[in-house]
Design a protein around this motif. Structure first.
Motif, PDB file in Angstrom:
ATOM      1  N   PRO A 126     -25.801 -51.230 -20.645  1.00  0.00           N
ATOM      2  CA  PRO A 126     -26.485 -51.904 -21.750  1.00  0.00           C
ATOM      3  C   PRO A 126     -27.783 -52.551 -21.278  1.00  0.00           C
ATOM      4  N   PHE A 127     -28.710 -52.725 -22.190  1.00  0.00           N
ATOM      5  CA  PHE A 127     -29.999 -53.321 -21.849  1.00  0.00           C
ATOM      6  C   PHE A 127     -29.910 -54.823 -21.580  1.00  0.00           C
ATOM      7  N   GLY A 128     -28.945 -55.504 -22.172  1.00  0.00           N
ATOM      8  CA  GLY A 128     -28.858 -56.948 -22.022  1.00  0.00           C
ATOM      9  C   GLY A 128     -29.524 -57.667 -23.182  1.00  0.00           C
ATOM     10  N   ASP A 129     -29.935 -58.904 -22.938  1.00  0.00           N
ATOM     11  CA  ASP A 129     -30.433 -59.752 -24.021  1.00  0.00           C
ATOM     12  C   ASP A 129     -31.850 -59.435 -24.457  1.00  0.00           C
ATOM     13  N   ASP A 130     -32.570 -58.654 -23.669  1.00  0.00           N
ATOM     14  CA  ASP A 130     -33.966 -58.352 -24.006  1.00  0.00           C
ATOM     15  C   ASP A 130     -34.211 -56.844 -23.900  1.00  0.00           C
ATOM     16  N   PRO A 131     -33.674 -56.067 -24.851  1.00  0.00           N
ATOM     17  CA  PRO A 131     -33.838 -54.616 -24.761  1.00  0.00           C
ATOM     18  C   PRO A 131     -35.286 -54.199 -24.969  1.00  0.00           C
ATOM     19  N   PRO A 132     -35.681 -53.078 -24.370  1.00  0.00           N
ATOM     20  CA  PRO A 132     -37.051 -52.594 -24.557  1.00  0.00           C
ATOM     21  C   PRO A 132     -37.216 -51.999 -25.956  1.00  0.00           C
ATOM     22  N   PRO A 133     -38.467 -51.855 -26.408  1.00  0.00           N
ATOM     23  CA  PRO A 133     -38.709 -51.295 -27.739  1.00  0.00           C
ATOM     24  C   PRO A 133     -38.578 -49.778 -27.732  1.00  0.00           C
ATOM     25  N   VAL A 134     -37.364 -49.298 -27.944  1.00  0.00           N
ATOM     26  CA  VAL A 134     -37.111 -47.860 -28.022  1.00  0.00           C
ATOM     27  C   VAL A 134     -36.283 -47.572 -29.268  1.00  0.00           C
TER      28      VAL A 134
ATOM     29  N   ALA B  48     -22.833 -30.208 -20.955  1.00  0.00           N
ATOM     30  CA  ALA B  48     -23.600 -31.069 -20.041  1.00  0.00           C
ATOM     31  C   ALA B  48     -23.022 -32.471 -19.970  1.00  0.00           C
ATOM     32  N   ARG B  49     -22.065 -32.787 -20.853  1.00  0.00           N
ATOM     33  CA  ARG B  49     -21.477 -34.132 -20.934  1.00  0.00           C
ATOM     34  C   ARG B  49     -22.590 -35.170 -21.103  1.00  0.00           C
ATOM     35  N   MET B  50     -23.350 -34.991 -22.187  1.00  0.00           N
ATOM     36  CA  MET B  50     -24.482 -35.858 -22.466  1.00  0.00           C
ATOM     37  C   MET B  50     -24.510 -36.155 -23.961  1.00  0.00           C
ATOM     38  N   VAL B  51     -24.752 -37.432 -24.290  1.00  0.00           N
ATOM     39  CA  VAL B  51     -24.836 -37.838 -25.684  1.00  0.00           C
ATOM     40  C   VAL B  51     -26.093 -38.673 -25.902  1.00  0.00           C
ATOM     41  N   GLY B  52     -26.577 -38.679 -27.141  1.00  0.00           N
ATOM     42  CA  GLY B  52     -27.762 -39.455 -27.474  1.00  0.00           C
ATOM     43  C   GLY B  52     -27.681 -40.011 -28.875  1.00  0.00           C
ATOM     44  N   ALA B  53     -28.436 -41.075 -29.101  1.00  0.00           N
ATOM     45  CA  ALA B  53     -28.492 -41.710 -30.418  1.00  0.00           C
ATOM     46  C   ALA B  53     -29.927 -42.100 -30.715  1.00  0.00           C
ATOM     47  N   ALA B  54     -30.338 -41.911 -31.963  1.00  0.00           N
ATOM     48  CA  ALA B  54     -31.679 -42.293 -32.382  1.00  0.00           C
ATOM     49  C   ALA B  54     -31.632 -42.936 -33.757  1.00  0.00           C
ATOM     50  N   HIS B  55     -32.632 -43.778 -33.998  1.00  0.00           N
ATOM     51  CA  HIS B  55     -32.819 -44.478 -35.268  1.00  0.00           C
ATOM     52  C   HIS B  55     -33.982 -43.783 -35.975  1.00  0.00           C
ATOM     53  N   SER B  56     -33.681 -43.115 -37.098  1.00  0.00           N
ATOM     54  CA  SER B  56     -34.694 -42.261 -37.724  1.00  0.00           C
ATOM     55  C   SER B  56     -34.963 -42.698 -39.159  1.00  0.00           C
ATOM     56  N   GLY B  57     -35.673 -43.817 -39.305  1.00  0.00           N
ATOM     57  CA  GLY B  57     -36.170 -44.218 -40.614  1.00  0.00           C
ATOM     58  C   GLY B  57     -37.406 -43.412 -40.977  1.00  0.00           C
TER      59      GLY B  57
ATOM     60  N   ALA C 288     -18.628 -50.669 -23.047  1.00  0.00           N
ATOM     61  CA  ALA C 288     -19.825 -51.407 -23.443  1.00  0.00           C
ATOM     62  C   ALA C 288     -20.556 -50.610 -24.511  1.00  0.00           C
ATOM     63  N   ILE C 289     -21.464 -51.300 -25.217  1.00  0.00           N
ATOM     64  CA  ILE C 289     -22.299 -50.647 -26.230  1.00  0.00           C
ATOM     65  C   ILE C 289     -23.755 -50.938 -25.913  1.00  0.00           C
ATOM     66  N   VAL C 290     -24.579 -49.912 -25.984  1.00  0.00           N
ATOM     67  CA  VAL C 290     -26.021 -50.061 -25.807  1.00  0.00           C
ATOM     68  C   VAL C 290     -26.665 -50.269 -27.176  1.00  0.00           C
ATOM     69  N   PHE C 291     -27.316 -51.422 -27.348  1.00  0.00           N
ATOM     70  CA  PHE C 291     -28.098 -51.693 -28.556  1.00  0.00           C
ATOM     71  C   PHE C 291     -29.576 -51.687 -28.184  1.00  0.00           C
ATOM     72  N   MET C 292     -30.386 -51.074 -29.019  1.00  0.00           N
ATOM     73  CA  MET C 292     -31.823 -50.963 -28.775  1.00  0.00           C
ATOM     74  C   MET C 292     -32.584 -52.048 -29.531  1.00  0.00           C
ATOM     75  N   ARG C 293     -33.826 -52.278 -29.127  1.00  0.00           N
ATOM     76  CA  ARG C 293     -34.769 -53.052 -29.950  1.00  0.00           C
ATOM     77  C   ARG C 293     -35.586 -52.039 -30.733  1.00  0.00           C
ATOM     78  N   GLN C 294     -35.103 -51.713 -31.909  1.00  0.00           N
ATOM     79  CA  GLN C 294     -35.668 -50.625 -32.702  1.00  0.00           C
ATOM     80  C   GLN C 294     -36.977 -51.062 -33.355  1.00  0.00           C
TER      81      GLN C 294
ATOM     82  N   LEU D 214     -28.682 -48.918 -35.103  1.00  0.00           N
ATOM     83  CA  LEU D 214     -28.473 -49.836 -36.217  1.00  0.00           C
ATOM     84  C   LEU D 214     -29.221 -49.352 -37.453  1.00  0.00           C
ATOM     85  N   GLY D 215     -28.659 -49.620 -38.614  1.00  0.00           N
ATOM     86  CA  GLY D 215     -29.319 -49.189 -39.835  1.00  0.00           C
ATOM     87  C   GLY D 215     -28.948 -50.036 -41.029  1.00  0.00           C
ATOM     88  N   ALA D 216     -29.820 -49.969 -42.033  1.00  0.00           N
ATOM     89  CA  ALA D 216     -29.521 -50.572 -43.329  1.00  0.00           C
ATOM     90  C   ALA D 216     -30.303 -49.796 -44.385  1.00  0.00           C
TER      91      ALA D 216
END
Length: 234
Positions: free
Chosen positions: A72-80, A109-118, A54-60, A95-97
């Motif tokens: 995954p958050f589902g159809d209504d992800p929180p604003p993170v 620690a077997r831990m990963v993270g992702a952030a959107h940094s505009g 699965a893929i986790v998509f955020m409401r950026q 996501l980016g453009a």
């Protein structure tokens, strides 16, 4: 691509999907005016191609909020704008453009993270916030590796002088000048400085400029689509 042992990263492009028109063809962003069915198909295709469950998509929202995820958050992800996990096979997407993805891993620690940094997220310190949130769950910044994804480069990202000066007052490394001599922001330099200040020594780059690279979506080029930087534990 393997970032560190047991951790893979990928950056999608605009090819290989089913979106039509200006979104063609692999737009992964909802809320861009694309057919929602096409976006769902594109996202499912990326998951299948990467071999993740699965893929986790955020409401950026260009903020600095971070969340731990196990599904995954589902159809209504929180604003993170940042997420992290210890779940194998769960890919995290930024996501980016023009806004770079920040993909971070602690292989021990077997831990990963992702952030959107505009621009707003970089000004708010989202990369450092992600590192701190992961450290709060047992990761160690000195063990982390990070990849900064494609984004608008410091030679192309033109902004008003007042904006550049305001952001540079908080993140000095972001101060830049375009190739034609006007004020600009270097998001990549600012993000790297924040990661290093947070204790991450291994910082790598996908240094493609989205404004210059037509295989990627770019808001500054008036592209409505979004590509993604992704990270996951194998």
């Amino acid at each position: 691509m393997e970032l560190v042992p047991g951790v893979h990263v990928a950056v999608t492009d605009r090819h290989g999907g089913v979106s039509a028109g200006p979104h063609g063809t692999r737009n992964l962003g909802g809320g861009t005016g694309d057919d929602p069915a096409a976006v769902r198909a594109n996202r499912a295709g990326v998951a299948a191609e990467l071999g993740v469950r699965a893929i986790v998509f955020m409401r950026q929202v260009h903020g600095a909020e971070i969340a731990y995820v196990s599904e995954p958050f589902g159809d209504d992800p929180p604003p993170v704008d940042g997420v992290f996990t210890t779940e194998p096979g769960l890919a995290l997407a930024s996501l980016g453009a023009d806004c770079p993805a920040v993909l971070v891993a602690d292989p021990v620690a077997r831990m990963v993270g992702a952030a959107h940094s505009g621009r707003p997220g970089t000004e708010a310190g989202i990369a450092a916030a992600l590192v701190a949130a992961m450290a709060g769950k047992g990761a160690v910044p000195a063990r982390m590796a990070a990849l900064i994804g494609p984004g608008a480069c410091g030679r192309c990202y033109e902004v008003p002088a007042e904006l550049r000066d305001r952001v540079a007052a908080t993140v000095p490394q972001i101060h830049s000048t375009t190739s034609w001599g006007t004020p600009a922001l270097d998001l990549r330099a600012g993000i790297e400085a924040q990661l290093r200040e947070a204790g991450v020594a291994d910082v790598r780059h996908d240094d493609r400029c989205t404004i210059e690279t037509t295989d990627l979506y770019s808001h500054r080029r008036h592209d409505p689509g979004r590509f993604a930087g992704l990270i996951w534990l194998t």
